[in-house]
Motif scaffolding. Structure first.
Motif, short mmCIF file in Angstrom:
data_model
loop_
_atom_site.label_atom_id
_atom_site.label_comp_id
_atom_site.label_asym_id
_atom_site.label_seq_id
_atom_site.Cartn_x
_atom_site.Cartn_y
_atom_site.Cartn_z
N SER A 16 -3.37 9.40 -2.82
CA SER A 16 -3.82 8.91 -3.81
C SER A 16 -2.76 7.88 -4.29
O SER A 16 -1.53 8.02 -3.98
CB SER A 16 -4.25 9.72 -4.86
OG SER A 16 -3.15 10.43 -5.21
N VAL A 17 -3.24 6.99 -5.22
CA VAL A 17 -2.36 5.93 -5.77
C VAL A 17 -1.00 6.94 -6.66
O VAL A 17 -0.10 6.70 -6.71
CB VAL A 17 -2.97 5.09 -6.91
CG1 VAL A 17 -1.78 4.51 -7.63
CG2 VAL A 17 -3.89 4.17 -6.22
N SER A 31 1.87 0.94 -10.55
CA SER A 31 0.52 0.79 -9.43
C SER A 31 -0.18 -0.34 -10.33
O SER A 31 0.12 -0.82 -11.53
CB SER A 31 -0.39 1.96 -9.33
OG SER A 31 -0.72 2.23 -10.73
N HIS A 58 -9.42 -0.58 -3.71
CA HIS A 58 -10.87 0.07 -3.70
C HIS A 58 -11.39 -0.32 -2.19
O HIS A 58 -12.65 0.34 -2.03
CB HIS A 58 -11.61 -0.63 -4.80
CG HIS A 58 -11.13 -0.10 -5.95
ND1 HIS A 58 -11.16 1.10 -6.68
CD2 HIS A 58 -10.39 -0.93 -7.15
CE1 HIS A 58 -10.51 0.99 -7.84
NE2 HIS A 58 -10.24 -0.02 -8.13
N SER A 68 0.84 -1.10 -0.02
CA SER A 68 -0.13 -0.02 0.06
C SER A 68 0.86 1.26 0.09
O SER A 68 0.51 2.28 -0.42
CB SER A 68 -0.89 0.22 1.22
OG SER A 68 -1.79 -0.99 1.31
N ASP A 91 -3.66 -0.14 -5.91
CA ASP A 91 -4.90 0.65 -5.85
C ASP A 91 -5.95 -0.22 -5.26
O ASP A 91 -6.69 -0.95 -6.08
CB ASP A 91 -5.14 1.02 -7.32
CG ASP A 91 -6.19 2.12 -7.54
OD1 ASP A 91 -6.54 2.54 -6.48
OD2 ASP A 91 -6.41 2.51 -8.48
N THR A 130 -3.92 -2.95 -9.92
CA THR A 130 -5.26 -3.16 -9.26
C THR A 130 -5.74 -4.62 -9.52
O THR A 130 -4.92 -5.41 -10.20
CB THR A 130 -6.49 -2.59 -10.00
OG1 THR A 130 -6.50 -2.84 -11.48
CG2 THR A 130 -6.42 -0.95 -9.72
#
Ligand code: PNS
Length: 173
Positions: free
Chosen positions: A46-47, A68, A39, A9, A37, A70
């Protein structure tokens, strides 16, 4: 060429993370530090901010890049064709969670993605991004926890200036 991903993170990056990055970059030819990233969490930075902070903090490490991602780590690793994930272990309290994630990633990836653990240096063993944020939001001194640019940006998030901190600690040697 041996490549590895260091996912996390990094909200924000601490000296503990940077110690792991430096050491992993010595072991592997190429290290990709990847900001999740996520959610499911509400981060302080922020990312994009976290990626930029990490880029600044690792600018003198030529074999380290910052990205980054997801979703699942194993899907990202597959796209990048990298089979090693790096994680730092601070104490026994990290072990159970990290073991579970490492085993899950190995199983889910048909035993292609392995996790390499680096034990954090003793002087950083107490550090976490959560602790840094808690100290900072109450105007505590985080100079021993994060690099200067990270310190400034973290205080800014809580509308605290470096002068506020200097004023608070002016009588302390
Ligand atoms: O710095 P963190 O928050 O401890 O990092 C956790 C991270 C990003 C390594 C982990 O949550 C992760 O890889 N998340 C992506 C989703 C995933 O692949 N989870 C593991 C299988 S359930």
């Amino acid at each position: 060429m041996e490549a590895a991903i260091y996912p996390g993170s990094f909200d924000p990056v601490t000296y503990g993370h940077l110690d792991v990055i430096k050491r992993a970059a010595k072991i592997f030819d190429e290290l990709t530090v990847s900001v999740l990233d996520n959610h499911l969490k509400t981060p302080l930075f922020s990312v994009e901010e976290r990626v930029n902070i990490l880029k600044e903090a690792t600018k003198d490490m030529p074999n380290v890049k910052v990205e980054s991602f997801t979703g699942l780590l194993i899907d990202y690793a597959k796209v990048k064709n990298i089979n090693v994930a790096i994680r730092g272990l601070r104490a026994i309290t990290d072990f159970e969670y990290e073991l579970q994630i490492a085993q899950t990633n190995r199983k889910l990836s048909n035993e292609t993605v392995d996790t390499v653990f680096l034990t954090t240096s003793l002087e950083n063993a107490y550090l976490s991004s959560t602790i840094v944020k808690e100290i900072a939001c109450y105007k505590g001194d985080i100079s021993l926890c994060v690099p200067e640019n990270v310190m400034k940006k973290t205080y800014e998030k809580y509308n605290i200036t470096i002068n506020d901190i200097k004023e608070k600690y002016k009588d302390v040697e």
